[in-house]
Design a protein around this motif. Structure first.
Motif, PDB file in Angstrom:
ATOM      1  N   THR A 130       0.827  -1.200   0.000  1.00  0.00           N
ATOM      2  CA  THR A 130       0.000   0.000   0.000  1.00  0.00           C
ATOM      3  C   THR A 130       0.862   1.251   0.000  1.00  0.00           C
ATOM      4  O   THR A 130       0.598   2.187  -0.743  1.00  0.00           O
ATOM      5  N   SER A 131       1.908   1.286   0.808  1.00  0.00           N
ATOM      6  CA  SER A 131       2.804   2.431   0.864  1.00  0.00           C
ATOM      7  C   SER A 131       3.447   2.683  -0.501  1.00  0.00           C
ATOM      8  O   SER A 131       3.526   3.825  -0.957  1.00  0.00           O
ATOM      9  N   SER A 132       3.903   1.634  -1.144  1.00  0.00           N
ATOM     10  CA  SER A 132       4.526   1.771  -2.464  1.00  0.00           C
ATOM     11  C   SER A 132       3.523   2.300  -3.479  1.00  0.00           C
ATOM     12  O   SER A 132       3.852   3.148  -4.316  1.00  0.00           O
ATOM     13  N   GLN A 133       2.292   1.814  -3.406  1.00  0.00           N
ATOM     14  CA  GLN A 133       1.272   2.259  -4.344  1.00  0.00           C
ATOM     15  C   GLN A 133       0.923   3.724  -4.132  1.00  0.00           C
ATOM     16  O   GLN A 133       0.725   4.481  -5.082  1.00  0.00           O
TER      17      GLN A 133
ATOM     18  N   ASN B  38       4.252   5.958   8.175  1.00  0.00           N
ATOM     19  CA  ASN B  38       5.657   6.331   8.330  1.00  0.00           C
ATOM     20  C   ASN B  38       6.468   5.167   8.914  1.00  0.00           C
ATOM     21  O   ASN B  38       6.205   4.731  10.034  1.00  0.00           O
ATOM     22  N   PRO B  39       7.462   4.654   8.177  1.00  0.00           N
ATOM     23  CA  PRO B  39       8.252   3.528   8.685  1.00  0.00           C
ATOM     24  C   PRO B  39       9.301   3.939   9.708  1.00  0.00           C
ATOM     25  O   PRO B  39       9.905   3.083  10.360  1.00  0.00           O
ATOM     26  N   THR B  40       9.523   5.248   9.863  1.00  0.00           N
ATOM     27  CA  THR B  40      10.517   5.744  10.817  1.00  0.00           C
ATOM     28  C   THR B  40       9.789   6.548  11.878  1.00  0.00           C
ATOM     29  O   THR B  40       9.514   7.734  11.711  1.00  0.00           O
ATOM     30  N   PHE B  41       9.447   5.895  12.991  1.00  0.00           N
ATOM     31  CA  PHE B  41       8.589   6.507  13.994  1.00  0.00           C
ATOM     32  C   PHE B  41       9.269   7.652  14.736  1.00  0.00           C
ATOM     33  O   PHE B  41       8.613   8.588  15.171  1.00  0.00           O
ATOM     34  N   GLU B  42      10.583   7.574  14.921  1.00  0.00           N
ATOM     35  CA  GLU B  42      11.316   8.596  15.653  1.00  0.00           C
ATOM     36  C   GLU B  42      12.482   9.074  14.785  1.00  0.00           C
ATOM     37  O   GLU B  42      13.633   8.724  15.009  1.00  0.00           O
TER      38      GLU B  42
ATOM     39  N   GLN C 111      13.963  29.232   8.759  1.00  0.00           N
ATOM     40  CA  GLN C 111      14.002  29.371  10.217  1.00  0.00           C
ATOM     41  C   GLN C 111      12.638  29.095  10.841  1.00  0.00           C
ATOM     42  O   GLN C 111      11.601  29.514  10.343  1.00  0.00           O
ATOM     43  N   GLY C 112      12.672  28.393  11.982  1.00  0.00           N
ATOM     44  CA  GLY C 112      11.448  28.011  12.685  1.00  0.00           C
ATOM     45  C   GLY C 112      11.615  26.594  13.201  1.00  0.00           C
ATOM     46  O   GLY C 112      12.661  26.250  13.745  1.00  0.00           O
ATOM     47  N   TRP C 113      10.605  25.767  13.028  1.00  0.00           N
ATOM     48  CA  TRP C 113      10.761  24.348  13.335  1.00  0.00           C
ATOM     49  C   TRP C 113      10.178  23.505  12.207  1.00  0.00           C
ATOM     50  O   TRP C 113       9.347  23.975  11.416  1.00  0.00           O
ATOM     51  N   LEU C 114      10.650  22.281  12.127  1.00  0.00           N
ATOM     52  CA  LEU C 114      10.194  21.350  11.100  1.00  0.00           C
ATOM     53  C   LEU C 114       9.877  20.010  11.742  1.00  0.00           C
ATOM     54  O   LEU C 114      10.704  19.440  12.460  1.00  0.00           O
ATOM     55  N   GLU C 115       8.678  19.521  11.466  1.00  0.00           N
ATOM     56  CA  GLU C 115       8.252  18.204  11.926  1.00  0.00           C
ATOM     57  C   GLU C 115       8.491  17.223  10.773  1.00  0.00           C
ATOM     58  O   GLU C 115       7.981  17.418   9.664  1.00  0.00           O
ATOM     59  N   ILE C 116       9.304  16.199  11.029  1.00  0.00           N
ATOM     60  CA  ILE C 116       9.560  15.177  10.006  1.00  0.00           C
ATOM     61  C   ILE C 116       8.472  14.120  10.141  1.00  0.00           C
ATOM     62  O   ILE C 116       8.462  13.327  11.078  1.00  0.00           O
ATOM     63  N   THR C 117       7.537  14.119   9.214  1.00  0.00           N
ATOM     64  CA  THR C 117       6.354  13.268   9.342  1.00  0.00           C
ATOM     65  C   THR C 117       6.455  11.955   8.579  1.00  0.00           C
ATOM     66  O   THR C 117       5.661  11.041   8.811  1.00  0.00           O
TER      67      THR C 117
ATOM     68  N   ARG D   1      11.022  11.922   1.693  1.00  0.00           N
ATOM     69  CA  ARG D   1      10.898  12.573   3.001  1.00  0.00           C
ATOM     70  C   ARG D   1       9.789  13.620   2.938  1.00  0.00           C
ATOM     71  O   ARG D   1       9.673  14.350   1.946  1.00  0.00           O
ATOM     72  N   ILE D   2       9.000  13.692   4.002  1.00  0.00           N
ATOM     73  CA  ILE D   2       7.915  14.663   4.099  1.00  0.00           C
ATOM     74  C   ILE D   2       8.076  15.433   5.409  1.00  0.00           C
ATOM     75  O   ILE D   2       8.393  14.842   6.443  1.00  0.00           O
ATOM     76  N   GLY D   3       7.871  16.737   5.346  1.00  0.00           N
ATOM     77  CA  GLY D   3       7.964  17.554   6.547  1.00  0.00           C
ATOM     78  C   GLY D   3       6.885  18.622   6.575  1.00  0.00           C
ATOM     79  O   GLY D   3       6.340  19.010   5.534  1.00  0.00           O
TER      80      GLY D   3
END
Length: 256
Positions: free
Chosen positions: A67-70, A108-112, A227-233, A240-242
């Motif tokens: 599903t993720s690949s699709q 997301n396969p990378t939880f942290e 500048q600010g903050w970025l959440e890596i989702t 990569r999505i942020g």
């Protein structure tokens, strides 16, 4: 009178409690139960439950991966022909893209991610952003006719705690002069998925291109300043999505 000793029959351990799952798995493997329907009918209901649960878990992993690949394929298709969304997209297209982004984020396969920065390090190319350059801002920067916006890259050096954004430009009025805006920033881990970003410095090369943007340099920097903050989702081997503190979404693809 002789008396007979009372001998208690031995009770096998397996009669007291069902075998542990590992024992069941070994028994199934050793007796080829998986490949033999006749043998499979002989095992207990408990054993069948454990076996079915194991098979279901494997199936769920395979379905999730597929599903993720699709979803990624659908996202890449949706991003075709919109120039990264920087000059605006239709409402329907934006909704479609952001729904696909949310679906990926949920898997997301990378939880942290900030605890696995090796997956974040390296070179990335922006393929979608909700940052937009429209109206008077686009006109002031000459991005309607005179200046062409090229590729946008990001290099993340985790050993130095730095990120460099590179925005490419071409100036048609100057014999197709090519140049770039470089913005260097440092980052600090704020949580298991978020980093705080601090602007360090920036500059445009060559000088001829800097002269073109000089009057509206602050406007240009204001658009691309991270500048600010970025959440890596979401982050995997190549995507990569942020989401940042300004409500923007960034989708980047890994490049060599």
């Amino acid at each position: 009178m002789a008396t007979k000793a009372l001998i208690q029959p031995q009770i096998r351990v397996s009669h007291l409690s069902p075998p542990l799952p590992n024992s069941i798995e070994m028994m199934i493997r050793n007796n080829n139960i998986i490949n033999s329907p006749r043998n499979f009918n002989k095992i207990s209901r408990f054993e069948r439950t454990i076996f079915a649960s194991s098979q279901q878990q494997q199936s769920n992993v395979e379905i999730s991966h597929s599903t993720s690949s699709q979803i990624k394929i659908q996202l890449y298709d949706a991003l075709q022909g919109i120039n990264r969304g920087i000059f605006g997209v239709s409402s329907d297209k934006k909704i479609e893209i952001e729904e696909l982004v949310k679906q990926l984020e949920s898997q997301n396969p990378t939880f942290e991610p900030t605890l696995s920065l090796d997956k974040v390090a390296g070179n990335w190319k922006l393929i979608y952003s909700t940052i937009s350059i429209l109206g008077s801002r686009r006109t002031k920067l000459g991005l309607r006719d005179f200046i062409t916006l090229g590729d946008l890259y990001q290099n993340i050096d985790i050993s130095e705690g730095k990120a460099v954004n590179v925005i490419k430009f071409n100036a048609r009025g100057l014999s197709l002069l090519s140049g770039e805006l470089r913005i260097e920033a440092s980052f600090k881990i704020a949580s298991k998925s978020r980093v705080d970003i601090f602007y360090n410095n920036s500059g445009i090369t060559p000088d001829q291109l800097m002269n073109v943007f000089q009057k509206n340099y602050n406007l240009l920097l204001g658009i691309f300043n991270p500048q600010g903050w970025l959440e890596i989702t979401y982050v995997d081997e190549n995507l990569r999505i942020g989401r940042d503190d300004k409500g923007n979404i960034f989708v980047l693809k890994r490049v060599n």
